[in-house]
Design a protein around this motif. Structure first.
Motif, PDB file in Angstrom:
ATOM      1  N   ALA A 345      -6.278 -27.368  21.891  1.00 55.77           N
ATOM      2  CA  ALA A 345      -5.068 -27.687  22.640  1.00 55.77           C
ATOM      3  C   ALA A 345      -5.335 -28.627  23.803  1.00 55.77           C
ATOM      4  CB  ALA A 345      -4.424 -26.401  23.164  1.00 55.77           C
ATOM      5  N   THR A 346      -6.464 -28.433  24.513  1.00 52.92           N
ATOM      6  CA  THR A 346      -6.717 -29.217  25.719  1.00 52.92           C
ATOM      7  C   THR A 346      -7.688 -30.360  25.507  1.00 52.92           C
ATOM      8  OG1 THR A 346      -8.571 -27.804  26.411  1.00 52.92           O
ATOM      9  CG2 THR A 346      -6.351 -27.146  27.101  1.00 52.92           C
ATOM     10  N   GLY A 347      -8.504 -30.300  24.446  1.00 45.71           N
ATOM     11  CA  GLY A 347      -9.510 -31.322  24.251  1.00 45.71           C
ATOM     12  C   GLY A 347     -10.767 -31.107  25.053  1.00 45.71           C
ATOM     13  N   ASP A 348     -10.873 -29.979  25.800  1.00 46.04           N
ATOM     14  CA  ASP A 348     -12.081 -29.712  26.577  1.00 46.04           C
ATOM     15  C   ASP A 348     -13.238 -29.401  25.636  1.00 46.04           C
ATOM     16  OD1 ASP A 348     -10.697 -30.046  28.899  1.00 46.04           O
ATOM     17  OD2 ASP A 348     -10.299 -27.911  29.202  1.00 46.04           O
ATOM     18  N   TYR A 349     -14.424 -29.914  25.986  1.00 48.85           N
ATOM     19  CA  TYR A 349     -15.601 -29.626  25.174  1.00 48.85           C
ATOM     20  C   TYR A 349     -15.983 -28.157  25.335  1.00 48.85           C
ATOM     21  CZ  TYR A 349     -16.120 -34.654  24.729  1.00 48.85           C
ATOM     22  OH  TYR A 349     -15.905 -35.978  24.452  1.00 48.85           O
ATOM     23  N   ARG A 368     -23.899 -34.893  28.340  1.00 49.69           N
ATOM     24  CA  ARG A 368     -23.796 -36.347  28.294  1.00 49.69           C
ATOM     25  C   ARG A 368     -22.427 -36.779  27.788  1.00 49.69           C
ATOM     26  NH1 ARG A 368     -27.041 -38.430  24.528  1.00 49.69           N
ATOM     27  NH2 ARG A 368     -27.283 -40.484  25.471  1.00 49.69           N
ATOM     28  N   LEU A 369     -21.820 -35.970  26.934  1.00 50.51           N
ATOM     29  CA  LEU A 369     -20.474 -36.289  26.462  1.00 50.51           C
ATOM     30  C   LEU A 369     -19.439 -36.034  27.556  1.00 50.51           C
ATOM     31  CD1 LEU A 369     -20.566 -34.706  22.894  1.00 50.51           C
ATOM     32  CD2 LEU A 369     -20.997 -37.075  23.534  1.00 50.51           C
ATOM     33  N   ASP A 453     -14.140 -34.265  32.311  1.00 43.86           N
ATOM     34  CA  ASP A 453     -13.727 -35.063  31.165  1.00 43.86           C
ATOM     35  C   ASP A 453     -13.527 -34.189  29.933  1.00 43.86           C
ATOM     36  OD1 ASP A 453     -13.752 -37.382  32.574  1.00 43.86           O
ATOM     37  OD2 ASP A 453     -15.825 -37.889  32.051  1.00 43.86           O
ATOM     38  N   GLY A 454     -12.698 -34.669  29.053  1.00 44.80           N
ATOM     39  CA  GLY A 454     -12.476 -34.001  27.767  1.00 44.80           C
ATOM     40  C   GLY A 454     -12.172 -35.025  26.705  1.00 44.80           C
ATOM     41  N   ASP A 455     -11.962 -34.567  25.504  1.00 44.27           N
ATOM     42  CA  ASP A 455     -11.621 -35.441  24.391  1.00 44.27           C
ATOM     43  C   ASP A 455     -10.124 -35.723  24.445  1.00 44.27           C
ATOM     44  OD1 ASP A 455     -11.344 -36.796  22.058  1.00 44.27           O
ATOM     45  OD2 ASP A 455     -11.600 -35.072  20.751  1.00 44.27           O
ATOM     46  N   LEU A 456      -9.748 -36.891  24.964  1.00 49.82           N
ATOM     47  CA  LEU A 456      -8.333 -37.207  25.160  1.00 49.82           C
ATOM     48  C   LEU A 456      -7.599 -37.346  23.834  1.00 49.82           C
ATOM     49  CD1 LEU A 456      -8.612 -39.766  28.081  1.00 49.82           C
ATOM     50  CD2 LEU A 456      -8.232 -37.311  28.178  1.00 49.82           C
ATOM     51  N   VAL A 457      -8.308 -37.762  22.781  1.00 45.93           N
ATOM     52  CA  VAL A 457      -7.649 -37.917  21.478  1.00 45.93           C
ATOM     53  C   VAL A 457      -7.186 -36.572  20.957  1.00 45.93           C
ATOM     54  CG1 VAL A 457      -7.982 -38.643  19.098  1.00 45.93           C
ATOM     55  CG2 VAL A 457      -8.923 -40.009  20.955  1.00 45.93           C
ATOM     56  N   THR A 458      -8.039 -35.545  21.078  1.00 45.28           N
ATOM     57  CA  THR A 458      -7.658 -34.216  20.619  1.00 45.28           C
ATOM     58  C   THR A 458      -6.447 -33.710  21.387  1.00 45.28           C
ATOM     59  OG1 THR A 458      -9.931 -33.701  19.992  1.00 45.28           O
ATOM     60  CG2 THR A 458      -8.447 -31.839  20.363  1.00 45.28           C
TER      61      THR A 458
END
Length: 538
Positions: A345-349, A368-369, A453-458
């Motif tokens: 839902a949030t794109g957080d790793y 690193r991601l 940071d997170g995965d903005l696409v997700t």
């Protein structure tokens, strides 16, 4: 800030030249042909007097002269208060972070603004006073600041004395820039300039278009760069001759980029061979042993882009966007790849499994991601390869249970400079476990909050799926209402709708005939007028 002269200019005291120094550039009387009155300003703008356009020009001029100048002067004075010649490197870096936080800009820009503010008040006091009086436009003053950066402090004060005496409130912009350029050029070799040897550097710049390309630029003395170009050209021609021979004999082709020469049965052009030699040749470092890279080159690809169901871009080393097609090609040619899970839902790793004191390889790759650049707000240093893992809440070596744990939630990556400053207590981060927001205290000067940071696409895909789910639920409610007959018409409603339709069709036909305009409309055949001659019921 100085004394007013009869011409209306502001002068400032000039620091005496050091013993033996030249008297300085000549003093030139820079005046306008006439004063800049409201009428002259409108004439320069080439708009008609006493028109809305003329009033707009005058409003802009007054706003820049009064409000904009006052805001700029106040901000420069505040920034200059953060600068002290006695500050050491860490204190200067700390103040630059505070300035960047207040300006909401990158650290490098914050450093530049601090330097400019210090120069403005210390070396250009006369011109700065003209800005405060609304006589020297802010844009002109900032150009002056950029023009004197390579001069010594004494040379800047010489420039300040001469420019402050100009009729700045009346000359036009082209005259100012021309006279300033001539004044700066007067110093010539006496100006502080980097030598070609001091400017040696190699820069890597990803394309701002996110098209999957990047640029490697090499700057240095012209003889060295020209010699490098000739060596590279000679190597490319030698490889091209070798490719010709290999194509004739069927031997393996050297430096064949992507097998293109073999497919085309033709040697590669010199430009392609120069690139192949530059990117695929071993770097010679003599007796210095170069260790293997500690980390891999990371390509993060959204799973839907990998499957061809989305064109969302991938990222190279966490910061460089590359097209989805290029990412799919890289994954297809990779012998193995690693799956990294994110919150749907949030794109957080999601955190890696390791929770030991030493940061595991998996956790380091995960970090690193999350932090491809230094986590300190405003810092733009890339830490994908050169950087350090840091505990947000310090790990207690003597009593591990009392300190911060070694988990993804309590770790981030910092550049070496800011890691040292945090260890010294100059930077103090605190992370909210619920929101993931890190609150940074930068000395006692500023506080900044940063979301990890997170995965903005997700996150974007999750929002789209949520919208699709809401639409699906709305369709289910509508279908249920239809099944229950909520939208069914009664016999009376159906009869009224049929009568309205007949009247509508009749009126279209009646008023479209060329002979219409005689007696009153009798209505549709076989029906009586509704209401004894009243208009149709619609």
């Amino acid at each position: 800030m100085g004394d007013r002269t009869e011409t209306g200019a502001t002068t400032s005291p000039v620091c005496p030249a050091p013993p033996g120094a030249a008297e300085g550039p000549p003093r030139k009387d820079v005046r306008a042909r006439r004063a800049l009155t409201a009428a002259a300003l409108v004439e320069r703008a080439e708009v008609a007097p006493r028109t809305p356009e003329a009033e707009t020009v005058l409003r802009i001029h007054r706003r820049r002269r009064e409000q904009h100048a006052a805001f700029y002067v106040a901000e420069v004075r505040d920034l200059a208060s953060l600068w002290s010649e006695e500050d050491d490197g860490d204190e200067k870096a700390l103040h630059a972070l505070a300035a960047a936080a207040g300006l909401r800009t990158k650290l490098g820009r914050g450093e530049d603004r601090l330097r400019d503010a210090h120069i403005a008040l210390t070396d250009l006091p006369g011109c700065f006073a003209r800005v405060a009086a609304g006589e020297l436009p802010v844009d002109w003053f900032e150009w002056l600041l950029r023009s004197v950066l390579r001069l010594t402090a004494h040379q800047r004060r010489q420039v300040d004395e001469r420019v402050a005496a100009w009729e700045l409130d009346a000359i036009d912009v082209e005259r100012f820039y021309r006279e300033l350029r001539l004044l700066i050029d007067w110093f010539g070799r006496a100006a502080v300039r980097e030598t070609p040897e001091e400017r040696r550097a190699v820069h890597v710049r990803p394309s701002p278009d996110g098209d999957g390309t990047a640029c490697l630029s090499v700057v240095g003395p012209a003889p060295e760069i020209l010699a490098l170009g000739r060596r590279l050209d000679a190597a490319a021609r030698a490889v091209q001759d070798a490719q010709r021979g290999a194509l004739e004999t069927g031997a393996p082709l050297p430096f064949d980029l992507d097998g293109e020469a073999l497919r085309q049965q033709r040697h590669l052009p010199l430009a392609a061979l120069r690139y192949a030699i530059m990117t695929r040749s071993a770097l010679e470092t003599g007796a210095v042993e170069v260790p293997e890279p500690a980390f891999r080159l990371s390509v993060v690809v959204p799973v839907l882009s990998l499957l061809g169901r989305s064109h969302a871009p991938a990222t190279l080393d966490g910061t460089v966007p590359i097209p989805a097609r290029m990412a799919r090609q890289l994954v297809a040619s990779a012998p193995t790849f690693e799956r990294v899970l994110v919150d749907a839902a949030t794109g957080d790793y999601l955190p890696a499994a390791s929770r030991t004191y030493r940061v595991s390889h998996a956790m380091a790759e995960n970090l690193r991601l999350i932090d491809p650049v230094c986590a300190v707000p405003g810092c733009a240093r890339n830490v994908m390869t050169i950087g350090e893992n840091d505990h947000i809440e310090e790990f207690d070596l003597e009593h591990p249970a009392r300190g911060g744990p070694t988990t993804i939630a309590n770790l981030h990556r910092l550049c070496r400079s800011h890691h040292r400053m945090k260890t010294a207590g100059l930077l103090d981060p605190e992370r909210d476990e619920t929101t993931g927001v890190t609150r940074w205290r930068i000395g006692n000067a500023a506080v900044s909050e940063v979301r990890r940071d997170g995965d903005l696409v997700t996150r974007e895909l999750a929002e789209r799926l949520e919208e699709a789910w809401d639409a699906y639920l709305t369709d289910l409610v509508f279908e249920d209402l239809v099944r229950r007959g909520e939208f069914d018409e009664t016999p009376q409603e159906r009869a009224e709708h049929a009568e309205e339709q007949r009247w509508g069709e009749h009126l279209i036909d009646y008023w479209s005939r060329p002979d219409t305009g005689g007696p009153d409309d009798p209505g549709p055949p076989g029906l009586e007028l509704v209401g004894g001659g009243a208009p149709p019921p619609f």
